[in-house]
Design a protein around this motif. Structure first.
Motif, mmCIF file in Angstrom:
data_model
loop_
_atom_site.group_PDB
_atom_site.id
_atom_site.type_symbol
_atom_site.label_atom_id
_atom_site.label_comp_id
_atom_site.label_asym_id
_atom_site.label_seq_id
_atom_site.Cartn_x
_atom_site.Cartn_y
_atom_site.Cartn_z
ATOM 1 N N LYS A 1 36.866 22.999 44.147
ATOM 2 C CA LYS A 1 37.970 22.126 44.592
ATOM 3 C C LYS A 1 38.886 22.838 45.577
ATOM 4 N N ASP A 2 38.303 23.398 46.592
ATOM 5 C CA ASP A 2 39.032 24.209 47.558
ATOM 6 C C ASP A 2 38.801 23.664 48.962
ATOM 7 N N LYS A 3 39.618 24.100 49.876
ATOM 8 C CA LYS A 3 39.419 23.771 51.291
ATOM 9 C C LYS A 3 38.611 24.899 51.915
ATOM 10 N N GLN A 4 37.613 24.536 52.713
ATOM 11 C CA GLN A 4 36.694 25.532 53.257
ATOM 12 C C GLN A 4 37.402 26.601 54.072
ATOM 13 N N ASP A 5 38.329 26.212 54.925
ATOM 14 C CA ASP A 5 39.008 27.222 55.746
ATOM 15 C C ASP A 5 39.863 28.162 54.895
ATOM 16 N N ALA A 6 40.502 27.638 53.851
ATOM 17 C CA ALA A 6 41.307 28.489 52.962
ATOM 18 C C ALA A 6 40.411 29.461 52.191
ATOM 19 N N ALA A 7 39.262 28.980 51.719
ATOM 20 C CA ALA A 7 38.336 29.837 50.973
ATOM 21 C C ALA A 7 37.757 30.933 51.868
ATOM 22 N N THR A 8 37.379 30.564 53.072
ATOM 23 C CA THR A 8 36.827 31.540 54.018
ATOM 24 C C THR A 8 37.868 32.604 54.356
ATOM 25 N N ALA A 9 39.103 32.190 54.593
ATOM 26 C CA ALA A 9 40.179 33.138 54.910
ATOM 27 C C ALA A 9 40.468 34.050 53.709
ATOM 28 N N TRP A 10 40.419 33.499 52.494
ATOM 29 C CA TRP A 10 40.671 34.285 51.281
ATOM 30 C C TRP A 10 39.639 35.396 51.145
ATOM 31 N N LEU A 11 38.362 35.052 51.369
ATOM 32 C CA LEU A 11 37.303 36.077 51.284
ATOM 33 C C LEU A 11 37.440 37.112 52.402
ATOM 34 N N ALA A 12 37.826 36.673 53.584
ATOM 35 C CA ALA A 12 38.018 37.615 54.692
ATOM 36 C C ALA A 12 39.158 38.585 54.380
ATOM 37 N N ARG A 13 40.196 38.102 53.725
ATOM 38 C CA ARG A 13 41.365 38.925 53.398
ATOM 39 C C ARG A 13 41.093 39.878 52.236
ATOM 40 N N HIS A 14 40.377 39.406 51.204
ATOM 41 C CA HIS A 14 40.225 40.183 49.968
ATOM 42 C C HIS A 14 38.846 40.805 49.786
ATOM 43 N N GLY A 15 37.912 40.476 50.650
ATOM 44 C CA GLY A 15 36.549 40.980 50.546
ATOM 45 C C GLY A 15 35.652 39.953 49.881
ATOM 46 N N ASN A 16 34.398 39.988 50.274
ATOM 47 C CA ASN A 16 33.435 39.014 49.766
ATOM 48 C C ASN A 16 32.368 39.711 48.930
ATOM 49 N N PRO A 17 32.500 39.661 47.601
ATOM 50 C CA PRO A 17 31.523 40.322 46.733
ATOM 51 C C PRO A 17 30.306 39.453 46.423
ATOM 52 N N TYR A 18 30.297 38.222 46.901
ATOM 53 C CA TYR A 18 29.271 37.260 46.516
ATOM 54 C C TYR A 18 28.022 37.367 47.382
ATOM 55 N N VAL A 19 26.871 37.187 46.747
ATOM 56 C CA VAL A 19 25.629 37.040 47.497
ATOM 57 C C VAL A 19 25.838 35.871 48.451
ATOM 58 N N LEU B 1 37.023 43.309 39.785
ATOM 59 C CA LEU B 1 35.919 43.437 38.833
ATOM 60 C C LEU B 1 34.652 42.742 39.349
ATOM 61 N N ILE B 2 34.825 41.601 39.966
ATOM 62 C CA ILE B 2 33.674 40.909 40.559
ATOM 63 C C ILE B 2 33.075 41.791 41.651
ATOM 64 N N ASP B 3 33.940 42.395 42.445
ATOM 65 C CA ASP B 3 33.486 43.296 43.506
ATOM 66 C C ASP B 3 32.743 44.501 42.916
ATOM 67 N N ALA B 4 33.278 45.080 41.843
ATOM 68 C CA ALA B 4 32.635 46.234 41.197
ATOM 69 C C ALA B 4 31.271 45.850 40.627
ATOM 70 N N LEU B 5 31.176 44.684 39.988
ATOM 71 C CA LEU B 5 29.877 44.222 39.468
ATOM 72 C C LEU B 5 28.868 44.076 40.596
ATOM 73 N N SER B 6 29.314 43.508 41.693
ATOM 74 C CA SER B 6 28.435 43.332 42.851
ATOM 75 C C SER B 6 27.946 44.681 43.386
ATOM 76 N N LYS B 7 28.856 45.644 43.467
ATOM 77 C CA LYS B 7 28.492 46.982 43.956
ATOM 78 C C LYS B 7 27.578 47.720 42.989
ATOM 79 N N GLN B 8 27.582 47.324 41.690
ATOM 80 C CA GLN B 8 26.684 47.915 40.700
ATOM 81 C C GLN B 8 25.314 47.233 40.714
ATOM 82 N N GLY B 9 25.118 46.313 41.631
ATOM 83 C CA GLY B 9 23.818 45.666 41.760
ATOM 84 C C GLY B 9 23.651 44.378 40.974
ATOM 85 N N VAL B 10 24.742 43.841 40.437
ATOM 86 C CA VAL B 10 24.670 42.561 39.730
ATOM 87 C C VAL B 10 24.825 41.452 40.767
ATOM 88 N N PRO B 11 23.816 40.591 40.903
ATOM 89 C CA PRO B 11 23.960 39.488 41.853
ATOM 90 C C PRO B 11 25.027 38.501 41.350
#
Length: 176
Positions: A100-118, A83-93
Motif C-alpha cells: 500500500k505504498d506509492k512507487q516513487d516514495a518506495a523507490t526513493a526510500w530504498l535509494a536513501r536507506h539501501g536496498n537489501p531485497y533480491v 537486520l534485513i540488510d544483514a540477513l541479505s548480506k549473509q546470503g538469505v534471499p
C-alpha cells in the motif's frame, strides 16, 4: 440453597481471572497464522524497479527465502531495515512486498536507506497482503524450498529473534 448461589459466581470469577492471567503472558508479536505449514498464497505482481517485470512465488521455488512486507511510510520498517540488510548480506534471499505504498516514495526510500531485497513487488491495493493475512507492516514470512510458509513474524525483527529463531530455522530448512 444459598451456598450454591455464592459458589457459582465465585467459580465463574476465578475462571475469568485465570483466562485473563494466561492472556497477559502471551507475546503479542506471535500471531498464530493459519498459513503456517501451507503453501504460500500465489501471486504475480510487478516489481518495484521495473513494473514491466513480474514476480511470482513460484519464481523463488527451490530456495529458502524470506518475504518481508514493508512500506516507505512505515517507521518500524526503518527500525528493522539494518537486520534485513544483514540477513541479505549473509546470503538469505529476501524478497520485499511493498505494501500500500506509492512507487516513487518506495523507490526513493530504498535509494536513501539501501536496498537489501533480491527484488520488491508492488502490492499497491493490498490484495496480496489480505491473502497473506497481513496485519500491518512490517511482517516477515519464512518460506521453504517447496513454497510452504514455515514461520511468520508480525512487527520489526529484532537481533535475538534473528539469532535464536530465524537463522536456525533457515539452516535447518536448507539442509532438508
Amino acid at each position: 440453597m444459598r451456598m450454591g448461589r455464592f459458589w457459582l459466581p465465585l467459580v465463574g470469577f476465578v475462571v475469568l481471572v485465570a483466562f485473563l492471567a494466561v492472556g497477559l503472558t502471551l507475546n503479542p508479536r506471535v500471531v498464530p497464522s493459519p498459513l503456517i505449514g501451507k503453501a504460500a498464497p500465489a501471486f504475480r505482481l510487478p516489481t518495484l524497479a521495473d513494473p514491466q517485470r513480474q514476480f511470482s512465488v513460484s519464481d523463488a521455488q527451490g530456495q529458502v527465502w524470506l518475504l518481508n512486507v514493508w512500506a516507505s511510510w512505515c517507521a518500524p520498517c526503518l527500525e528493522e531495515h539494518p537486520l534485513i540488510d544483514a540477513l541479505s548480506k549473509q546470503g538469505v534471499p529476501v524478497y520485499g512486498l511493498n505494501y500500500k505504498d506509492k512507487q516513487d516514495a518506495a523507490t526513493a526510500w530504498l535509494a536513501r536507506h539501501g536496498n537489501p531485497y533480491v527484488l520488491s513487488v508492488v502490492d499497491a491495493n493490498g490484495r496480496v497482503g489480505i491473502d497473506y493475512g497481513v496485519y500491518g507492516t512490517p511482517e516477515t514470512y519464512l518460506i521453504d524450498k517447496q513454497g510452504v510458509i514455515r514461520f511468520k513474524h508480525v512487527g520489526p525483527l529484532d537481533p535475538a529473534l534473528v539469532e535464536r529463531t530465524l537463522l536456525p530455522m533457515i539452516e535447518k530448512l536448507r539442509r532438508s
